[in-house]
Design a protein around this motif. Sequence first.
Motif, mmCIF file in Angstrom:
data_model
loop_
_atom_site.group_PDB
_atom_site.id
_atom_site.type_symbol
_atom_site.label_atom_id
_atom_site.label_comp_id
_atom_site.label_asym_id
_atom_site.label_seq_id
_atom_site.Cartn_x
_atom_site.Cartn_y
_atom_site.Cartn_z
ATOM 1 N N MET A 166 0.886 -1.032 -0.025
ATOM 2 C CA MET A 166 -0.060 -0.051 -0.153
ATOM 3 C C MET A 166 0.944 1.369 -0.081
ATOM 4 O O MET A 166 0.484 2.237 -0.747
ATOM 5 N N VAL A 167 1.770 1.144 0.671
ATOM 6 C CA VAL A 167 2.890 2.313 0.805
ATOM 7 C C VAL A 167 3.389 2.613 -0.564
ATOM 8 O O VAL A 167 3.811 3.938 -1.154
ATOM 9 N N ILE A 168 3.795 1.503 -1.372
ATOM 10 C CA ILE A 168 4.553 1.652 -2.506
ATOM 11 C C ILE A 168 3.451 2.355 -3.618
ATOM 12 O O ILE A 168 3.781 3.080 -4.348
ATOM 13 N N LEU A 169 2.169 1.905 -3.435
ATOM 14 C CA LEU A 169 1.278 2.458 -4.168
ATOM 15 C C LEU A 169 1.191 3.890 -4.170
ATOM 16 O O LEU A 169 0.898 4.702 -4.878
ATOM 17 N N GLY A 170 1.068 4.335 -2.812
ATOM 18 C CA GLY A 170 0.691 5.718 -2.258
ATOM 19 C C GLY A 170 1.923 6.719 -2.803
ATOM 20 O O GLY A 170 2.132 7.700 -3.492
ATOM 21 N N LEU A 176 0.820 14.891 -3.650
ATOM 22 C CA LEU A 176 1.046 15.197 -2.350
ATOM 23 C C LEU A 176 0.385 14.438 -1.391
ATOM 24 O O LEU A 176 0.866 14.160 -0.403
ATOM 25 N N LEU A 177 -0.998 14.081 -1.775
ATOM 26 C CA LEU A 177 -1.573 13.309 -0.819
ATOM 27 C C LEU A 177 -1.308 11.912 -0.613
ATOM 28 O O LEU A 177 -0.973 11.565 0.502
ATOM 29 N N GLY A 178 -0.951 11.193 -1.748
ATOM 30 C CA GLY A 178 -0.449 9.833 -1.609
ATOM 31 C C GLY A 178 1.139 9.636 -1.077
ATOM 32 O O GLY A 178 0.949 8.960 -0.142
ATOM 33 N N LEU A 179 1.724 10.742 -1.304
ATOM 34 C CA LEU A 179 3.060 10.744 -0.438
ATOM 35 C C LEU A 179 2.979 11.258 0.866
ATOM 36 O O LEU A 179 3.559 10.479 1.759
ATOM 37 N N GLN A 180 2.144 11.869 1.471
ATOM 38 C CA GLN A 180 1.852 12.175 2.827
ATOM 39 C C GLN A 180 1.223 11.053 3.555
ATOM 40 O O GLN A 180 1.857 10.818 4.386
ATOM 41 N N GLY A 181 0.413 10.258 2.925
ATOM 42 C CA GLY A 181 0.022 9.193 3.518
ATOM 43 C C GLY A 181 0.908 8.191 3.548
ATOM 44 O O GLY A 181 0.999 7.322 4.518
ATOM 45 N N ALA A 182 1.982 8.031 2.727
ATOM 46 C CA ALA A 182 2.826 6.960 2.778
ATOM 47 C C ALA A 182 3.951 7.252 3.718
ATOM 48 O O ALA A 182 4.348 6.390 4.209
ATOM 49 N N LEU A 249 -6.306 6.930 4.532
ATOM 50 C CA LEU A 249 -7.250 7.898 3.669
ATOM 51 C C LEU A 249 -6.532 8.607 2.609
ATOM 52 O O LEU A 249 -6.916 8.905 1.645
ATOM 53 N N LEU A 250 -5.373 9.244 3.226
ATOM 54 C CA LEU A 250 -4.536 9.888 2.297
ATOM 55 C C LEU A 250 -3.950 9.167 1.098
ATOM 56 O O LEU A 250 -4.071 9.600 -0.024
ATOM 57 N N MET A 251 -3.595 8.017 1.547
ATOM 58 C CA MET A 251 -2.884 7.222 0.287
ATOM 59 C C MET A 251 -4.227 6.740 -0.595
ATOM 60 O O MET A 251 -3.893 6.982 -1.777
ATOM 61 N N ILE A 252 -5.358 6.582 -0.172
ATOM 62 C CA ILE A 252 -6.322 5.905 -1.100
ATOM 63 C C ILE A 252 -6.837 7.309 -1.858
ATOM 64 O O ILE A 252 -7.017 7.203 -3.196
ATOM 65 N N PHE A 253 -7.054 8.430 -1.158
ATOM 66 C CA PHE A 253 -7.070 9.607 -2.385
ATOM 67 C C PHE A 253 -6.162 9.781 -3.211
ATOM 68 O O PHE A 253 -6.385 10.275 -4.430
ATOM 69 N N GLY A 254 -4.707 9.813 -2.729
ATOM 70 C CA GLY A 254 -3.741 10.180 -3.817
ATOM 71 C C GLY A 254 -3.702 9.127 -4.672
ATOM 72 O O GLY A 254 -3.449 9.376 -5.931
#
Length: 362
Positions: A166-170, A176-182, A249-254
């Motif tokens: 999941m982190v690699i996906l983010g 920005l959203l995906g990276l912040q969540g990761a 949530l941030l990763m899913i939005f990203g």
Amino acid sequence: MIGLWGVGPHRRYAAMKYTLYMLFGGVPLLFGFILLATAGEPGALPVFGLPELLRSPLPASAQTAVFGLLLLGFAVKAPLLPFHTWLPTVAMEALPQIAALLLGLKLGVYGIVRFAIPLAPAAASEYRWPLAIGGAVTLIYGALVALRQTNLRRLLAYAGVSHVGMVILGIASFNLLGLQGALMQLLNFASVAASLMLIAGMLQQRLGSNDALQLGGLAKPLPRLTALFFLFALSSIGVPGGNGFPAELLMIFGILQAYPVLALVALLGAVLGAAYTLDFIRKGFFGPLKAPELAGLRDLRGRELAALIVPALLVLALGLSPQWLLSRQEATLTAWLSRVNPPALRLAPVTGFQAPAADRSI
């Protein structure tokens, strides 16, 4: 440490396997950094300083090789599929403290963010889809295998593999959203995953087993241990109030911004994560006691409670007020994105912890 002081019968095998995997991952890293250092002008001295390398972009012809070598090396250490098998083996055979350290510190993922992508940004942008698909496959594979586990330590190891996916996906969303969540999820590994592994070690010490088939009704004799396990477990599956919720949530939005199809895969991974976590909680902590001797178990001692209360407070602090961390990341991550994303692929960043503009009315 694994071979000499491990707790499993195959600890020497686990130590050898871990050593060989780390050596296998170290070889491409070595060649990648040598190629980085010597890719400058002919006759110039090799450069190994990260600031100097970042100021001197690699020629396009070398970026693919550097990115591939660094990604391969860090994928072993992360771990990503198919280089993940050392983690479940070590989780079963090593001391719980060592397993918690390896499960909580994802230096391989840090290496991808800090070195592999910024040092070869053109290649990273070109191969962002394969990177995202690799993360998605790791996410689902780890979750499906975790769903079949009855031993808590092995379950946590495969859950860690799934969360790395999941982190690699983010990260591969390149927004920005995906990276912040990761990055927030990387911090969560240190507080949540490591704490769950320590609790598994405490159960092993008291019961001699982590297998759900031999557990049951532990909430009655071990209320404090159960409460902390619930807190960390619910945070790991993204329940609101814990630090896993804003990160997921941030990763899913990203991911939804960058790869709408893979966002469905991320949601499926979150559902599977809830399934294997809640299933083990039901089997291990609810219901009647499996054996009469379980009624005499001693709850958390003072030093054990002290070791878990600090990460528990961090889980609640980041879960209830994530903005103070996210706002401090924003400037650095925006600079990271400006280096990595070419103008044609750049997605508009969204400030702080909020939904994309199209979704704010929900």
